[in-house]
Design an enzyme around this catalytic site. Structure first.
Site, short mmCIF file in Angstrom:
data_model
loop_
_atom_site.label_atom_id
_atom_site.label_comp_id
_atom_site.label_asym_id
_atom_site.label_seq_id
_atom_site.Cartn_x
_atom_site.Cartn_y
_atom_site.Cartn_z
N ASN A 11 0.87 -1.18 0.00
CA ASN A 11 0.00 0.00 0.00
C ASN A 11 0.90 1.23 0.00
O ASN A 11 1.48 1.58 1.02
CB ASN A 11 -0.88 -0.04 1.26
CG ASN A 11 -1.73 1.21 1.41
OD1 ASN A 11 -1.81 2.03 0.50
ND2 ASN A 11 -2.34 1.36 2.57
N LYS A 13 0.15 4.29 -0.34
CA LYS A 13 -0.46 5.51 0.23
C LYS A 13 -0.16 6.70 -0.69
O LYS A 13 -0.19 6.55 -1.89
CB LYS A 13 0.03 5.70 1.67
CG LYS A 13 -0.16 4.41 2.50
CD LYS A 13 0.04 4.60 3.96
CE LYS A 13 -0.17 3.25 4.66
NZ LYS A 13 -0.09 3.33 6.11
N HIS A 98 -9.50 1.45 4.54
CA HIS A 98 -8.25 1.59 5.29
C HIS A 98 -8.46 2.53 6.48
O HIS A 98 -9.22 3.49 6.38
CB HIS A 98 -7.15 2.13 4.37
CG HIS A 98 -5.81 2.06 5.00
ND1 HIS A 98 -5.38 3.03 5.89
CD2 HIS A 98 -4.83 1.12 4.93
CE1 HIS A 98 -4.17 2.68 6.32
NE2 HIS A 98 -3.82 1.54 5.75
N GLU A 100 -6.79 4.86 7.63
CA GLU A 100 -6.53 6.28 7.35
C GLU A 100 -7.73 6.92 6.68
O GLU A 100 -8.03 8.10 6.90
CB GLU A 100 -5.25 6.42 6.51
CG GLU A 100 -4.01 6.20 7.37
CD GLU A 100 -2.83 5.58 6.64
OE1 GLU A 100 -2.79 5.61 5.39
OE2 GLU A 100 -1.94 5.03 7.32
N GLU A 170 -5.89 -4.93 10.23
CA GLU A 170 -4.85 -3.93 10.48
C GLU A 170 -5.14 -3.20 11.79
O GLU A 170 -5.91 -2.24 11.81
CB GLU A 170 -4.81 -2.91 9.34
CG GLU A 170 -4.46 -3.51 8.00
CD GLU A 170 -3.78 -2.49 7.11
OE1 GLU A 170 -2.70 -2.79 6.61
OE2 GLU A 170 -4.32 -1.38 6.93
N GLY A 176 2.18 2.05 10.76
CA GLY A 176 3.17 3.13 10.66
C GLY A 176 3.83 3.47 11.99
O GLY A 176 4.49 4.50 12.12
N SER A 216 3.07 -2.39 10.23
CA SER A 216 4.51 -2.49 10.45
C SER A 216 5.10 -3.85 10.07
O SER A 216 5.98 -4.36 10.76
CB SER A 216 4.85 -2.12 11.90
OG SER A 216 4.43 -0.79 12.18
N GLY A 237 2.75 -1.19 4.28
CA GLY A 237 2.83 0.24 3.95
C GLY A 237 4.28 0.66 3.73
O GLY A 237 4.85 0.45 2.66
N GLY A 238 4.89 1.21 4.77
CA GLY A 238 6.23 1.79 4.67
C GLY A 238 7.25 0.90 3.97
O GLY A 238 8.00 1.37 3.10
P1 PGA Z 1 2.67 0.16 7.65
O1 PGA Z 1 1.25 0.41 6.96
O2 PGA Z 1 3.22 -1.12 7.07
O3 PGA Z 1 3.50 1.37 7.26
O4 PGA Z 1 2.44 0.05 9.11
C1 PGA Z 1 0.36 -0.65 6.73
C2 PGA Z 1 -0.93 -0.15 6.13
O5 PGA Z 1 -1.37 0.94 6.52
O6 PGA Z 1 -1.53 -0.80 5.26
#
Ligand code: PGA
Length: 254
Positions: A11, A13, A98, A100, A170, A176, A216, A237-238
């Site tokens: 993802n 973002k 998601h 967010e 999640e 994050g 994460s 994500g990251g």
């Molecule tokens: P993250 O994000 O791996 O940076 O924690 C995961 C996500 O929001 O799908």
């Protein structure tokens, strides 16, 4: 027990221009070339980089996802994207709900439900995200929150192909933050989700559908998470923004 092919989905973002998307997909594809992995690999660029990611992914096993979808097919809905648009741009998956989106953009279980319905109608595989906040976990509300996100998000929606319907657990406190759910914590929720889905969509469906863990995920923790019985891949994500990091997770998740 049904063997489920894991999915490792990145993802992105709000990261990556079209040019950067092309570079990243090309680097991931190069790292996968000539090897066979046991997992499906998906990337979710921002809307403006979808076509460039799709072009770079052509002829590779990498699938492309949108990060959201609106429920109307077209019309005066400034800022929204329809299932048909994602489909014609070359997407096969779409992330929905998601945290967010829920936290910053007013997404509710009802808007999530309508978006899932649209994805199913357009034959896009929804990656339906849900998870509890830290306060909810500490208040002992995790399972209630997850159950209501699941049942409200699926009310009246009847996906019929378990291979084309994906859930991502999640925990909001793990996104994050560098703080990952332990394999035991994640497995406990995944097993709960599978039982609940069994009640809603049938046990055969629940056994075959993939439930991803997100929050994460890194190459260093992917193996232990993916080894859990009910964890069928990751939404990353990251660590999906860099080819080497993402390839590390693909290797561990296969
Ligand atoms: P993250 O994000 O791996 O940076 O924690 C995961 C996500 O929001 O799908």
């Amino acid at each position: 027990m049904a063997a489920r092919r894991p999915i490792i989905a990145g993802n992105w973002k709000m990261h990556k221009t079209p040019e950067e998307a092309k570079e990243l997909v090309t680097a991931i594809a190069a790292g996968m070339a000539g090897k066979s992995f046991g997992c499906e690999v998906v990337v979710a660029p921002p809307f403006t980089s979808i076509t460039s990611a799709v072009a770079a992914a052509a002829g590779t096993p990498i699938g492309v996802a949108g990060q959201n979808v609106y429920w109307e097919d077209e019309g005066a809905f400034t800022g929204e994207i329809s299932g048909g648009m994602l489909k014609s741009a070359g997407c096969s998956f779409v992330i929905i709900g998601h945290s967010e989106r829920r936290q910053y953009f007013g997404e509710t279980n009802e808007t999530v439900r309508r978006r899932i319905e649209a994805a199913v109608r357009w034959n896009l595989v929804p990656i339906f995200c849900l998870g509890e906040t830290l306060e909810e976990r500490e208040a002992g509300e995790t399972f209630n929150v997850i159950r209501s996100e699941l049942t409200e998000g699926l009310r009246g929606v009847r996906p019929d192909d378990p291979l084309r319907f994906v859930i991502a657990y999640e925990p909001v406190w793990a996104i994050g933050t560098g703080r990952t759910a332990s394999p035991e914590q994640a497995q406990e929720v995944h097993a709960f989700l599978r039982r609940e889905i069994g009640g809603l969509l049938g046990e055969g469906f629940a056994e075959r559908m993939r439930i991803l863990y997100g929050g994460s995920v890194k190459a260093s923790n992917a193996k232990a998470l993916m080894a859990c019985e009910d964890i069928d891949g990751g939404l990353v994500g990251g660590a999906s923004l860099n080819a080497e990091d993402f390839l590390g997770i693909i290797r561990e998740g296969s």
